[in-house]
Design an enzyme around this catalytic site. Sequence first.
Site, PDB file in Angstrom:
ATOM      1  N   GLU A 134      53.767  13.909 -13.778  1.00  0.00           N
ATOM      2  CA  GLU A 134      52.432  13.944 -13.152  1.00  0.00           C
ATOM      3  C   GLU A 134      52.495  14.569 -11.757  1.00  0.00           C
ATOM      4  OE1 GLU A 134      52.079   9.698 -14.095  1.00  0.00           O
ATOM      5  OE2 GLU A 134      50.084  10.135 -14.874  1.00  0.00           O
TER       6      GLU A 134
ATOM      7  N   GLY B  61      55.489   9.559 -14.033  1.00  0.00           N
ATOM      8  CA  GLY B  61      54.981   9.984 -12.726  1.00  0.00           C
ATOM      9  C   GLY B  61      55.655  11.234 -12.196  1.00  0.00           C
TER      10      GLY B  61
HETATM   11  N1  COA Z   1      62.583   3.492 -12.737  1.00  0.00           N
HETATM   12  C1  COA Z   1      63.601   2.756 -12.264  1.00  0.00           C
HETATM   13  N2  COA Z   1      64.890   3.017 -12.518  1.00  0.00           N
HETATM   14  C2  COA Z   1      65.148   4.094 -13.285  1.00  0.00           C
HETATM   15  C3  COA Z   1      64.139   4.909 -13.818  1.00  0.00           C
HETATM   16  C4  COA Z   1      62.795   4.578 -13.511  1.00  0.00           C
HETATM   17  N3  COA Z   1      61.764   5.289 -13.934  1.00  0.00           N
HETATM   18  N4  COA Z   1      64.707   5.897 -14.534  1.00  0.00           N
HETATM   19  C5  COA Z   1      66.038   5.696 -14.455  1.00  0.00           C
HETATM   20  N5  COA Z   1      66.299   4.600 -13.713  1.00  0.00           N
HETATM   21  C6  COA Z   1      67.582   4.010 -13.375  1.00  0.00           C
HETATM   22  C7  COA Z   1      68.180   3.230 -14.543  1.00  0.00           C
HETATM   23  O1  COA Z   1      67.612   1.942 -14.626  1.00  0.00           O
HETATM   24  C8  COA Z   1      69.626   3.201 -14.148  1.00  0.00           C
HETATM   25  O2  COA Z   1      69.818   2.239 -13.139  1.00  0.00           O
HETATM   26  P1  COA Z   1      71.169   1.342 -13.102  1.00  0.00           P
HETATM   27  O3  COA Z   1      72.286   2.354 -12.943  1.00  0.00           O
HETATM   28  O4  COA Z   1      70.979   0.483 -11.896  1.00  0.00           O
HETATM   29  O5  COA Z   1      71.208   0.618 -14.407  1.00  0.00           O
HETATM   30  C9  COA Z   1      69.838   4.557 -13.505  1.00  0.00           C
HETATM   31  O6  COA Z   1      68.543   5.033 -13.134  1.00  0.00           O
HETATM   32  C10 COA Z   1      70.467   5.559 -14.451  1.00  0.00           C
HETATM   33  O7  COA Z   1      69.626   5.648 -15.581  1.00  0.00           O
HETATM   34  P2  COA Z   1      70.154   5.752 -17.082  1.00  0.00           P
HETATM   35  O8  COA Z   1      69.034   5.376 -17.999  1.00  0.00           O
HETATM   36  O9  COA Z   1      71.438   4.996 -17.216  1.00  0.00           O
HETATM   37  O10 COA Z   1      70.468   7.316 -17.164  1.00  0.00           O
HETATM   38  P3  COA Z   1      70.469   8.249 -18.453  1.00  0.00           P
HETATM   39  O11 COA Z   1      71.062   9.532 -18.004  1.00  0.00           O
HETATM   40  O12 COA Z   1      71.040   7.553 -19.622  1.00  0.00           O
HETATM   41  O13 COA Z   1      68.890   8.495 -18.787  1.00  0.00           O
HETATM   42  C11 COA Z   1      66.578   8.963 -18.235  1.00  0.00           C
HETATM   43  C12 COA Z   1      68.063   9.152 -17.864  1.00  0.00           C
HETATM   44  C13 COA Z   1      65.771   9.539 -17.072  1.00  0.00           C
HETATM   45  C14 COA Z   1      66.269   9.706 -19.518  1.00  0.00           C
HETATM   46  C15 COA Z   1      66.283   7.455 -18.440  1.00  0.00           C
HETATM   47  O14 COA Z   1      66.774   6.751 -17.310  1.00  0.00           O
HETATM   48  C16 COA Z   1      64.834   7.117 -18.610  1.00  0.00           C
HETATM   49  O15 COA Z   1      64.285   7.277 -19.688  1.00  0.00           O
HETATM   50  N6  COA Z   1      64.193   6.594 -17.538  1.00  0.00           N
HETATM   51  C17 COA Z   1      62.891   6.014 -17.598  1.00  0.00           C
HETATM   52  C18 COA Z   1      61.819   7.064 -17.681  1.00  0.00           C
HETATM   53  C19 COA Z   1      60.458   6.426 -17.805  1.00  0.00           C
HETATM   54  O16 COA Z   1      60.140   5.727 -18.728  1.00  0.00           O
HETATM   55  N7  COA Z   1      59.607   6.760 -16.800  1.00  0.00           N
HETATM   56  C20 COA Z   1      58.216   6.468 -16.820  1.00  0.00           C
HETATM   57  C21 COA Z   1      57.866   5.157 -16.334  1.00  0.00           C
HETATM   58  S1  COA Z   1      56.136   4.931 -16.648  1.00  0.00           S
END
Ligand code: COA
Length: 267
Positions: free
Chosen positions: A122, A119
């Site tokens: 998007e 999103g």
């Molecule tokens: N929704 C909810 N929480 C999210 C999130 C999302 N889309 N993206 C990141 N977070 C949260 C993680 O759960 C984590 O929370 P916590 O500290 O309570 O465990 C926090 O943000 C830090 O994220 P983390 O994954 O540890 O950071 P990172 O630097 O290793 O990776 C990203 C960063 C953005 C690459 C990774 O978080 C990611 O891939 N996020 C999901 C993206 C995704 O799939 N979005 C589309 C959904 S359809």
Amino acid sequence: MSREPEASSAQTVRYEVDSEGIALITIHRPEKHNALNRQVLAELDRYFWQARQDEDVKGIILTGAGDKSFCAGADVQQFTELDAYSGHRFALYGQAVFNRVEEMPKPVVAAVNGYALGGGFELAMACHLRVAADHAVFGLPEVSLGLIPGFGGTQRLPRLIGRGLATELILTAERISARRAFEIGLVNRVVPIEHLLDSARELVHAIVSKAPVAVALALEALRQSDLPLRQGLRLEAALFGQACATADFREGVSAFLERRKASFKGR
Ligand code: COA
């Protein structure tokens, strides 16, 4: 204009307007990579409405807090509640908020300061122009979660970069760099993070110095550039006619003929 920047303390989105009439809207949930929950979506919607209504606001920059993420997409926590009905409603709601961003009559530039995933990507696509920090990453990971993009990705991405590349990005969920995004026409500029907001401001300034009604009409025509050609041309002609009825059009032509700088009034 002499107005001092005003700031609000809304919880997940920050809004400020500078003395030159540029509104900066910042998604502020850095601990969750600025992920979009319902509150963020509602606050974004509210501030875009405020920026639309405020006559002093000439253009808008949208960014994310911190230097890691613009926005990591819809809040995955909220996905656990979704079923067919509520998922449909959720997608329609997100789309409606993003449509209102796209339909802004003032230029909206996304300043992509890091991850723009799902999103978040998007949302950047719903903005009129995109400036990216050189470490920004774009991707639509939905199929990895058993979903498809639901806030406009399957529709806006092919319109921006063509169906072939969009198909690849959506089906493989591949992440691409800012440089690659620039090469395929997805972003307009790539700059070091420390110049990101200045670069976005420069772009907004280049637009807001032009006739505002003409800019709004051009945005309207561009928004509908996926119409069948004849229909699109009819729309263009009608909007061209509207531009001819503005005082700014007369001023623009007079200024050109008199070899002076035009002074537009937005009428
Ligand atoms: N929704 C909810 N929480 C999210 C999130 C999302 N889309 N993206 C990141 N977070 C949260 C993680 O759960 C984590 O929370 P916590 O500290 O309570 O465990 C926090 O943000 C830090 O994220 P983390 O994954 O540890 O950071 P990172 O630097 O290793 O990776 C990203 C960063 C953005 C690459 C990774 O978080 C990611 O891939 N996020 C999901 C993206 C995704 O799939 N979005 C589309 C959904 S359809």
